[in-house]
Enzyme design. Structure first.
Site, short mmCIF file in Angstrom:
data_model
loop_
_atom_site.label_atom_id
_atom_site.label_comp_id
_atom_site.label_asym_id
_atom_site.label_seq_id
_atom_site.Cartn_x
_atom_site.Cartn_y
_atom_site.Cartn_z
N ASP A 151 -8.67 -0.99 2.11
CA ASP A 151 -8.73 -0.38 0.78
C ASP A 151 -10.00 -0.80 0.06
OD1 ASP A 151 -6.28 0.68 1.26
OD2 ASP A 151 -5.33 -0.06 -0.57
N THR A 177 -3.19 4.95 -3.91
CA THR A 177 -2.13 5.72 -3.24
C THR A 177 -0.80 5.63 -4.00
OG1 THR A 177 -1.89 3.81 -1.83
CG2 THR A 177 -3.08 5.66 -0.94
N THR A 178 -0.53 4.46 -4.57
CA THR A 178 0.69 4.34 -5.36
C THR A 178 0.54 5.17 -6.63
OG1 THR A 178 0.72 2.06 -4.60
CG2 THR A 178 2.32 2.66 -6.26
N ASP A 198 0.83 -1.19 0.00
CA ASP A 198 0.00 0.00 0.00
C ASP A 198 0.87 1.25 0.00
OD1 ASP A 198 -2.37 1.48 0.22
OD2 ASP A 198 -1.98 1.76 2.36
P1 ADP Z 1 -2.72 1.79 -5.82
O1 ADP Z 1 -2.06 1.87 -4.50
O2 ADP Z 1 -2.49 3.02 -6.64
O3 ADP Z 1 -4.13 1.38 -5.76
P2 ADP Z 1 -2.22 -0.82 -6.84
O4 ADP Z 1 -0.96 -1.56 -6.56
O5 ADP Z 1 -3.45 -1.23 -6.12
O6 ADP Z 1 -1.91 0.70 -6.63
O7 ADP Z 1 -2.46 -0.92 -8.41
C1 ADP Z 1 -3.56 -0.33 -9.01
C2 ADP Z 1 -3.45 -0.42 -10.51
O8 ADP Z 1 -3.48 -1.77 -10.96
C3 ADP Z 1 -4.63 0.28 -11.16
O9 ADP Z 1 -4.17 1.11 -12.19
C4 ADP Z 1 -5.46 -0.87 -11.70
O10 ADP Z 1 -6.18 -0.50 -12.84
C5 ADP Z 1 -4.43 -1.90 -12.00
N1 ADP Z 1 -5.00 -3.25 -11.99
C6 ADP Z 1 -5.61 -3.87 -10.95
N2 ADP Z 1 -6.03 -5.11 -11.29
C7 ADP Z 1 -5.66 -5.28 -12.58
C8 ADP Z 1 -5.79 -6.37 -13.52
N3 ADP Z 1 -6.39 -7.51 -13.19
N4 ADP Z 1 -5.30 -6.20 -14.77
C9 ADP Z 1 -4.68 -5.03 -15.10
N5 ADP Z 1 -4.52 -4.00 -14.27
C10 ADP Z 1 -5.00 -4.10 -13.02
MG MG Z 2 -4.88 -0.42 -5.01
#
Ligand code: ADP
Ligand code: MG
Length: 561
Positions: free
Chosen positions: A394, A97-98, A64
């Site tokens: 989250d 958040t990332t 996170d």
């Molecule tokens: P954050 O902390 O920003 O939420 P995450 O590590 O949760 O970061 O990553 C979120 C990103 O991953 C988003 O841009 C989302 O669209 C992408 N994402 C999540 N699941 C999938 C998936 N199954 N296929 C492609 N992209 C995905």
């Molecule tokens: Mg996320």
């Protein structure tokens, strides 16, 4: 150099450090890019986790962004802004958040060559603001509403949003299982706005799959006295009494001073004490309650008394648990046992004390008001359960947001590519330098799909080219295409149910642009000598002492002479 040529005008205290102008701006940008690089690899379903080890010996494993940023303990004044936007994204929407840190870092990275070439930051800021405004309008336009669907349909739609959030976490392997649980929990609390109505209890041991949802309240069995084992452990439709008083013998004699003239009177004092407690207990029993909970202690006498009358009791219940029980069962917490009327008693369908792993749990289910839900999390290592809890948080936030705003966009970089394309196209019609700046902004948005590919080990250039080609198709045919995390190619993210609430993206773009503009607008950092010396004292005690030693040596030498 420039400062050396200026005439010296003393404005600030001696020793004040002022760095200013272009070098300062560039150094701030570099610091922010360095921070973005730290969280870069955690983005997306194939992102890596960070293990953070602090000076107290605690280890945290997390994916996170906000948690990592918080634990990094960043001291650079400009880079701290990124920590703040990650935190605000976490509290505003709970996810992304990332994304927000990465975007801010990338906006600055794209701005850097312009600054180096002597572009005035204000020009960049203006264009960035325009671009961000347009991007957000576009997201609103592209967002798909899930309003007006039946509850069942809504449930499955929300579960997809939750699954997308969870897919990037440690518990991503079981995302469907947890997504359903989260949606059930959020729907259970209804329109209730208090997040603390969803309790998350962690019990070490077992597997993730052993986690379960209680439609009501569950908490660990509290400390109990002898006699507890004789109390019944299961009730159907019991009445529930919540108290905020001690039911202990000793509590009566405190704060009292009694003078006796005749030793025989002593017995009557002792009797009086017993009478008081028995009177209280009697009143509890008469109220008809089968379950008595108190925030304060329930002593051994009371425990035995209740056991004899087939009543269950628990003392020292944590405050938030007691509040949840109150909200769920409709009971009101009492500060006296006088006049316990029926209205202040709560009820639920089933009360049960159950074994969960190595712990015993008091579980209230089938609560009439149903404003609470409790998720009991199981799993191996402590760090694992902790991270699972953060991930669920989250997901819970996302589902709540999606329920309130009920618009979603395609994830997996699809929406980012689409806005990027839109901005490129728009920039073509702009005369002047701001065309370049808007293009830079558009390019920065591509960081999301690029990073998703990099983290999954795909050829980012290849995938991005395919995506650009798709998104360039006329009439928005390819607008929903994003990175396909399973095949390494591209696919229709929307059709694959990689969904994110629109509010996550809107907030992320807003916050990242604001942060980037804020950093671009700073051209001078002033550090006052006091804070600096305090910092160096803390940072390098050894250096300070060395300096003192040198001065001391010189002093002695002088005296000798
Ligand atoms: P954050 O902390 O920003 O939420 P995450 O590590 O949760 O970061 O990553 C979120 C990103 O991953 C988003 O841009 C989302 O669209 C992408 N994402 C999540 N699941 C999938 C998936 N199954 N296929 C492609 N992209 C995905
Ligand atoms: Mg996320």
């Amino acid at each position: 150099m420039a400062s050396m040529m200026q005439p010296q005008i003393i404005l600030l205290k001696e020793g004040t450090d002022t760095s200013q102008g272009k070098p300062q701006l560039i150094s701030n940008i570099n610091a922010c890019m360095a921070v973005a690089d730290v969280v870069r690899t955690t983005l997306g379903p194939r992102g890596m986790d960070k293990l953070i080890h602090d000076d107290k010996g605690n280890t945290t494993i997390s994916n996170d962004g906000a948690t990592i940023m918080k634990l990094l303990d960043i001291v650079h004044p400009a880079a701290k802004i990124l920590v703040d936007i990650a935190k605000s994204q976490d509290s505003e929407v709970g996810d992304g958040t990332t994304t927000v840190v990465l975007l801010a870092g990338e906006f600055l990275k794209e701005a850097k060559p312009f600054i180096e070439d002597g572009v005035h930051p204000q020009n960049l800021i203006r264009s960035y603001r325009t671009a961000s405004f347009m991007a957000i309008e576009k997201i609103k336009e592209l967002a798909v509403s899930i309003e007006g669907k039946s509850l069942d349909e809504k449930r499955s739609l929300l579960a997809k949003c939750a699954a997308t959030t969870l897919s990037s976490k440690l518990i991503g392997g079981e995302k469907d299982f947890f997504a359903k649980m989260v949606v059930d929990a959020v729907i259970a609390i209804g329109n209730e706005d208090r997040l603390n109505m969803i309790g998350i209890k962690k019990v070490q041991g077992g597997t993730m799959r052993d986690s379960f949802l209680v439609n009501g309240v569950a908490f660990k069995k509290t400390f109990s006295y002898a006699g507890f084992e004789q109390q019944p452990k299961k009730f159907l439709n019991p009445k529930i009494l919540l108290l905020n008083i001690e039911l202990e013998l000793k509590s009566e004699k405190e704060n009292a001073e009694i003078r006796l003239s005749d030793p025989l009177q002593y017995q009557s004092i002792v009797d009086a004490e017993w009478n008081i407690i028995y009177d209280k207990l009697d009143k509890c029993v008469k109220s008809g309650a089968k379950i008595v909970l108190s925030r304060l202690a329930i002593g051994d006498l009371a425990t035995q008394y209740f056991a004899d009358r087939d009543i269950f009791c628990a003392g020292r219940v944590a405050e938030d648990d007691l509040h949840r029980v109150a909200a769920a069962t409709g009971a009101t917490v009492q500060t006296s046992v006088n006049n316990v009327i029926d209205e202040v008693l709560g009820s639920c369908e089933i009360f049960e004390e159950k074994q969960v792993g190595s712990e015993r749990f008091n579980i209230f289910s089938g609560c009439p008001l149903g404003q609470t839900a409790t998720i009991v999390l199981r799993g191996g290592a402590d760090q694992f359960i902790e991270e699972a809890e953060r991930s669920l948080h989250d997901a819970i936030m996302i589902v709540r947001r999606a329920m309130k705003n009920s618009t979603v966009v395609a994830g997996g970089g699809a929406i980012d590519m689409e806005i990027s394309r839109y901005l490129w196209q728009h920039a073509r019609n702009i005369a002047g330098k701001s065309q370049l700046f808007i293009n830079a902004y558009a390019k920065a948005l591509e960081v999301i799909p690029r990073q998703l590919c990099d983290n999954a080990g795909f050829d980012a250039t290849d995938v991005l080219n395919k995506l650009r080609q798709k998104h360039a198709l006329a009439a928005g045919e390819g607008a929903l295409y994003g990175v396909d995390i399973n095949t390494g190619g591209i696919s229709d993210s929307f059709a694959n149910f990689v969904w994110e609430p629109a509010v996550v993206k809107i907030n992320a773009i807003n916050a990242a642009t604001e942060a980037a503009c804020l950093i671009l607008s700073v051209d001078e950092t002033v550090k006052n000598p006091k804070s600096e010396s305090a910092q160096s004292d803390a940072a390098g005690m050894g250096r300070g002492r060395g300096g003192g030693g040198m001065r001391g040596g010189r002093g002695r030498g002088m005296r000798r002479r």
